[in-house]
Design a protein around this motif. Structure first.
Motif, short mmCIF file in Angstrom:
data_model
loop_
_atom_site.label_atom_id
_atom_site.label_comp_id
_atom_site.label_asym_id
_atom_site.label_seq_id
_atom_site.Cartn_x
_atom_site.Cartn_y
_atom_site.Cartn_z
N ASP A 11 0.84 -1.19 0.00
CA ASP A 11 0.00 0.00 0.00
C ASP A 11 0.88 1.25 0.00
O ASP A 11 1.82 1.34 0.79
CB ASP A 11 -0.89 -0.04 1.25
CG ASP A 11 -1.73 1.21 1.40
OD1 ASP A 11 -1.30 2.09 2.18
OD2 ASP A 11 -2.77 1.29 0.75
N LYS A 12 0.60 2.20 -0.86
CA LYS A 12 1.45 3.38 -1.00
C LYS A 12 1.51 4.22 0.28
O LYS A 12 2.57 4.70 0.65
CB LYS A 12 0.99 4.25 -2.18
CG LYS A 12 1.30 3.63 -3.52
CD LYS A 12 0.91 4.54 -4.66
CE LYS A 12 1.26 3.86 -5.97
NZ LYS A 12 1.00 4.70 -7.11
N THR A 63 3.57 2.38 2.89
CA THR A 63 4.97 2.44 2.46
C THR A 63 5.56 3.80 2.80
O THR A 63 6.67 3.89 3.33
CB THR A 63 5.09 2.16 0.95
OG1 THR A 63 4.57 0.85 0.68
CG2 THR A 63 6.52 2.24 0.48
#
Length: 187
Positions: free
Chosen positions: A64-65, A68
């Motif tokens: 998941d951005k 992250t």
């Protein structure tokens, strides 16, 4: 290609991840806190195996951005606090994070707060207090030297912040027999 790993907060963690990559014969070029740069993209099966193995060791592959980005913020802050480079402590936190991550600080702050439930500034305070505990346990520096090395404006400021977070004065903490330090990934 980069993969990002949650809870990878120390050199021992890097060594463990390196061993797992070697076991699975996944080629990589560099490993840093929270980040592995791959020479080539591993197969989905290898990546899944790595994820499962890392999970059993207390790590987590991040896909998941936002998660992250939060992990990058945490590892940058940990490096910042534990670097022992006095000139780094003179850098404003927002500028340092923006420069290191190449993302606007307001966005970093918003994502971090919504994901972690506390502000970046509060997280920094908690990390600094853990570092103070560590230095107090080593018993190699006096409080003035600790305050200076961590960028506190005074010993009084360090002591007040320490007591507010731990309920103890730094000298009271130093006299404790037990160790109540938290692992960096649990702060």
């Amino acid at each position: 290609m980069h993969i990002f790993i949650k809870n990878m907060v120390c050199n021992r963690c890097i060594m463990v991840v390196q061993q797992e990559l070697d076991k699975l014969e996944i080629p990589y070029s560099t490993i840093e806190l929270g980040d592995v740069e791959m020479e080539t993209a591993p197969s989905p099966e290898k990546l899944q195996q790595l994820g499962k193995q890392l999970h059993t060791l207390g790590f987590e592959l991040l896909d998941d951005k936002k998660n992250t980005l939060v992990e990058k913020i945490k590892t940058t802050i940990i490096r910042f606090i534990h670097s022992n480079e006095g000139e780094m402590l003179n850098t404003k936190l927002s500028v340092m994070l923006q420069d290191a991550l190449q993302v606007d600080y307001h966005y970093l702050s918003t994502v971090f707060s919504s994901t972690e439930g506390l502000t970046i500034e509060k997280y920094v305070i908690l990390q600094r207090i853990e570092r103070v505990k560590e230095l107090l346990q080593y018993d190699e520096m006096n409080l003035s030297e600790i305050a200076d090395s961590l960028g506190y404006s005074s010993v009084q400021h360090l002591s007040q912040q320490f007591k507010k977070i731990t309920g103890l004065t730094p000298s009271g903490y130093r006299q404790l027999q037990g160790n109540d330090r938290k692992p960096l990934d649990k702060v």
